[in-house]
Scaffold this motif. Structure first.
Motif, PDB file in Angstrom:
ATOM      1  N   ILE A   1      -7.428   5.074  13.993  1.00 16.26           N
ATOM      2  CA  ILE A   1      -6.590   4.208  13.174  1.00 16.26           C
ATOM      3  C   ILE A   1      -7.263   4.000  11.819  1.00 16.26           C
ATOM      4  O   ILE A   1      -8.458   3.666  11.739  1.00 16.26           O
ATOM      5  CB  ILE A   1      -6.356   2.846  13.860  1.00 16.26           C
ATOM      6  CG1 ILE A   1      -5.532   3.050  15.137  1.00 16.26           C
ATOM      7  CG2 ILE A   1      -5.642   1.882  12.915  1.00 16.26           C
ATOM      8  CD1 ILE A   1      -5.324   1.774  15.943  1.00 16.26           C
ATOM      9  N   HIS A   2      -6.497   4.214  10.765  1.00 13.65           N
ATOM     10  CA  HIS A   2      -7.011   4.058   9.394  1.00 13.65           C
ATOM     11  C   HIS A   2      -6.273   2.905   8.728  1.00 13.65           C
ATOM     12  O   HIS A   2      -5.049   2.889   8.657  1.00 13.65           O
ATOM     13  CB  HIS A   2      -6.785   5.346   8.595  1.00 13.65           C
ATOM     14  CG  HIS A   2      -7.370   5.314   7.218  1.00 13.65           C
ATOM     15  ND1 HIS A   2      -8.526   6.031   6.880  1.00 13.65           N
ATOM     16  CD2 HIS A   2      -6.997   4.667   6.084  1.00 13.65           C
ATOM     17  CE1 HIS A   2      -8.806   5.814   5.613  1.00 13.65           C
ATOM     18  NE2 HIS A   2      -7.902   4.987   5.111  1.00 13.65           N
ATOM     19  N   ASP A   3      -7.034   1.940   8.231  1.00 14.88           N
ATOM     20  CA  ASP A   3      -6.464   0.832   7.458  1.00 14.88           C
ATOM     21  C   ASP A   3      -6.330   1.276   6.012  1.00 14.88           C
ATOM     22  O   ASP A   3      -7.332   1.588   5.355  1.00 14.88           O
ATOM     23  CB  ASP A   3      -7.351  -0.413   7.540  1.00 14.88           C
ATOM     24  CG  ASP A   3      -7.338  -1.039   8.913  1.00 14.88           C
ATOM     25  OD1 ASP A   3      -6.247  -1.407   9.389  1.00 14.88           O
ATOM     26  OD2 ASP A   3      -8.423  -1.170   9.518  1.00 14.88           O
ATOM     27  N   VAL A   4      -5.100   1.319   5.524  1.00 17.95           N
ATOM     28  CA  VAL A   4      -4.836   1.797   4.162  1.00 17.95           C
ATOM     29  C   VAL A   4      -4.959   0.626   3.206  1.00 17.95           C
ATOM     30  O   VAL A   4      -4.234  -0.369   3.321  1.00 17.95           O
ATOM     31  CB  VAL A   4      -3.438   2.424   4.050  1.00 17.95           C
ATOM     32  CG1 VAL A   4      -3.213   2.975   2.637  1.00 17.95           C
ATOM     33  CG2 VAL A   4      -3.268   3.534   5.080  1.00 17.95           C
ATOM     34  N   ARG A   5      -5.876   0.759   2.261  1.00 18.45           N
ATOM     35  CA  ARG A   5      -6.102  -0.313   1.285  1.00 18.45           C
ATOM     36  C   ARG A   5      -5.155  -0.166   0.098  1.00 18.45           C
ATOM     37  O   ARG A   5      -4.784   0.946  -0.273  1.00 18.45           O
ATOM     38  CB  ARG A   5      -7.547  -0.268   0.789  1.00 18.45           C
ATOM     39  CG  ARG A   5      -8.603  -0.365   1.900  1.00 18.45           C
ATOM     40  CD  ARG A   5      -8.416  -1.618   2.731  1.00 18.45           C
ATOM     41  NE  ARG A   5      -9.426  -1.730   3.792  1.00 18.45           N
ATOM     42  CZ  ARG A   5      -9.368  -2.646   4.761  1.00 18.45           C
ATOM     43  NH1 ARG A   5      -8.369  -3.499   4.793  1.00 18.45           N
ATOM     44  NH2 ARG A   5     -10.306  -2.697   5.692  1.00 18.45           N
ATOM     45  N   PRO A   6      -4.757  -1.286  -0.510  1.00 17.64           N
ATOM     46  CA  PRO A   6      -3.884  -1.216  -1.689  1.00 17.64           C
ATOM     47  C   PRO A   6      -4.527  -0.425  -2.828  1.00 17.64           C
ATOM     48  O   PRO A   6      -5.745  -0.384  -2.951  1.00 17.64           O
ATOM     49  CB  PRO A   6      -3.693  -2.690  -2.061  1.00 17.64           C
ATOM     50  CG  PRO A   6      -3.975  -3.459  -0.812  1.00 17.64           C
ATOM     51  CD  PRO A   6      -5.020  -2.662  -0.083  1.00 17.64           C
TER      52      PRO A   6
ATOM     53  N   GLY B   1      -3.069   8.135  -6.860  1.00 12.52           N
ATOM     54  CA  GLY B   1      -3.422   6.748  -6.643  1.00 12.52           C
ATOM     55  C   GLY B   1      -3.030   6.154  -5.310  1.00 12.52           C
ATOM     56  O   GLY B   1      -3.070   4.928  -5.143  1.00 12.52           O
ATOM     57  N   THR B   2      -2.668   6.974  -4.330  1.00 16.44           N
ATOM     58  CA  THR B   2      -2.314   6.429  -3.020  1.00 16.44           C
ATOM     59  C   THR B   2      -3.553   5.889  -2.311  1.00 16.44           C
ATOM     60  O   THR B   2      -4.685   6.288  -2.581  1.00 16.44           O
ATOM     61  CB  THR B   2      -1.651   7.497  -2.140  1.00 16.44           C
ATOM     62  OG1 THR B   2      -2.461   8.672  -2.113  1.00 16.44           O
ATOM     63  CG2 THR B   2      -0.269   7.855  -2.661  1.00 16.44           C
ATOM     64  N   GLY B   3      -3.311   5.003  -1.369  1.00 20.68           N
ATOM     65  CA  GLY B   3      -4.428   4.452  -0.604  1.00 20.68           C
ATOM     66  C   GLY B   3      -5.003   5.433   0.393  1.00 20.68           C
ATOM     67  O   GLY B   3      -6.172   5.337   0.773  1.00 20.68           O
TER      68      GLY B   3
ATOM     69  N   ALA C   1       0.833  -1.202   0.000  1.00 22.98           N
ATOM     70  CA  ALA C   1       0.000   0.000   0.000  1.00 22.98           C
ATOM     71  C   ALA C   1       0.869   1.254   0.000  1.00 22.98           C
ATOM     72  O   ALA C   1       2.103   1.181   0.132  1.00 22.98           O
ATOM     73  CB  ALA C   1      -0.937   0.001   1.218  1.00 22.98           C
ATOM     74  N   SER C   2       0.213   2.406  -0.124  1.00 22.97           N
ATOM     75  CA  SER C   2       0.937   3.679  -0.159  1.00 22.97           C
ATOM     76  C   SER C   2       0.092   4.768   0.472  1.00 22.97           C
ATOM     77  O   SER C   2      -1.145   4.686   0.511  1.00 22.97           O
ATOM     78  CB  SER C   2       1.286   4.070  -1.601  1.00 22.97           C
ATOM     79  OG  SER C   2       0.107   4.224  -2.379  1.00 22.97           O
ATOM     80  N   LEU C   3       0.770   5.806   0.970  1.00 25.59           N
ATOM     81  CA  LEU C   3       0.063   6.972   1.490  1.00 25.59           C
ATOM     82  C   LEU C   3       0.819   8.225   1.088  1.00 25.59           C
ATOM     83  O   LEU C   3       2.012   8.194   0.778  1.00 25.59           O
ATOM     84  CB  LEU C   3      -0.116   6.909   3.008  1.00 25.59           C
ATOM     85  CG  LEU C   3       1.110   7.003   3.929  1.00 25.59           C
ATOM     86  CD1 LEU C   3       1.578   8.452   4.139  1.00 25.59           C
ATOM     87  CD2 LEU C   3       0.817   6.377   5.276  1.00 25.59           C
ATOM     88  N   TYR C   4       0.090   9.343   1.138  1.00 24.86           N
ATOM     89  CA  TYR C   4       0.667  10.662   0.889  1.00 24.86           C
ATOM     90  C   TYR C   4       0.446  11.498   2.131  1.00 24.86           C
ATOM     91  O   TYR C   4      -0.660  11.550   2.682  1.00 24.86           O
ATOM     92  CB  TYR C   4      -0.024  11.311  -0.311  1.00 24.86           C
ATOM     93  CG  TYR C   4       0.328  12.781  -0.531  1.00 24.86           C
ATOM     94  CD1 TYR C   4       1.400  13.138  -1.342  1.00 24.86           C
ATOM     95  CD2 TYR C   4      -0.419  13.801   0.048  1.00 24.86           C
ATOM     96  CE1 TYR C   4       1.721  14.478  -1.561  1.00 24.86           C
ATOM     97  CE2 TYR C   4      -0.099  15.139  -0.159  1.00 24.86           C
ATOM     98  CZ  TYR C   4       0.963  15.472  -0.962  1.00 24.86           C
ATOM     99  OH  TYR C   4       1.273  16.791  -1.179  1.00 24.86           O
TER     100      TYR C   4
END
Length: 256
Positions: free
Chosen positions: A251-256, A182-184, A162-165
């Motif tokens: 808490i945030h679950d980051v999806r692919p 396109g980040t999660g 996964a990815s985040l910004y």
């Protein structure tokens, strides 16, 4: 990847801790912890909420500092001192823009003149240059400058799935849009509702960024304290369902 919002506030907010995120990421199945920014009041919220993400007792693997304003990095001396008290011995990587090592060492020496020589672990400084991804502990860190007057690197963090910004401070630049694409999860500083606060982003600009970058989710942080306290209906109207305002401990679950 999971993200714990330790703090979501601006520099002088008496109700919200400084913006600070703890990221749980994975590389080849190994768990990593990355702390994103560490301002004046951030360590206390990190210590308070960290157990909910099973944070390691001896601290994160990596600390990312977006820029060198006090509400984003001057909590680091307190963090380092407590990690020493906790018995940490493994290296701590500290990453950010050019000059991160000098800035952190000056802060440590000013806060506690003998701390650096008495740390129980080594500090490893890693400079991230815009457009040149940095690999640490199997994770990818890519930066781009925002519009903040103190040079601030927005971050794209990627693990094996996964990815985040994370913006740090400042409205997004064209390079930030490419970074956020396109980040999660997109986490953006939004100090005001409409553009116009010098050096800061806004809700309206953030919504526009999200529409172009198409992230999996959008979270707004670092709202001006009176705006968050007194004008939430107006903020939510401007947000128009595009994202949400996290609270400390969320808490945030980051999806692919």
């Amino acid at each position: 990847m999971r993200v714990l919002f330790c703090g979501v506030g601006e520099a002088f907010d008496d109700a919200q801790p400084n913006t600070c995120l703890l990221v749980e990421a994975f590389s080849d199945g190994a768990r990593r912890e990355v702390l994103l920014d560490c301002g004046f009041t951030a360590p206390y919220s990190y210590w308070r909420h960290g157990p909910s993400l099973d944070a390691a007792p001896d601290g994160p693997d990596i600390v990312w500092l977006s820029h060198f304003h006090g509400d984003h990095f001057l909590g680091f001396p307190a963090l380092a001192a407590r990690l020493t008290q906790s018995g940490r011995t493994r290296d701590l990587h500290v990453a950010g823009r050019q000059g991160v090592g000098m800035a952190v060492c000056r802060a440590l020496d000013l806060a506690y003149p003998n701390l650096r020589e008495n740390l129980g672990f080594a500090l490893k400084f890693d400079e991230c240059l815009p457009g040149e991804p940095l690999e640490m502990s199997g994770l990818s860190f890519s930066g781009a400058f925002t519009t903040h007057p103190e040079p601030c690197l927005a971050l794209r963090l990627e693990d094996e799935a996964a990815s985040l910004y994370y913006s740090g401070d400042g409205a997004p630049s064209a390079e930030c849009l490419a970074l956020a694409w396109g980040t999660g999860l997109l986490v953006q500083e939004a100090y005001s509702i409409a553009p116009g606060s010098p050096g800061h982003g806004s809700v309206e600009e953030t919504v526009q960024l999200a529409r172009m970058a198409s992230p999996g989710a959008l979270a707004l942080v670092h709202l001006e304290r009176r705006l968050r306290a007194d004008s939430l209906p107006e903020v939510m109207a401007a947000l128009d369902g595009a994202g949400y305002l996290p609270e400390p401990g969320h808490i945030h679950d980051v999806r692919p």
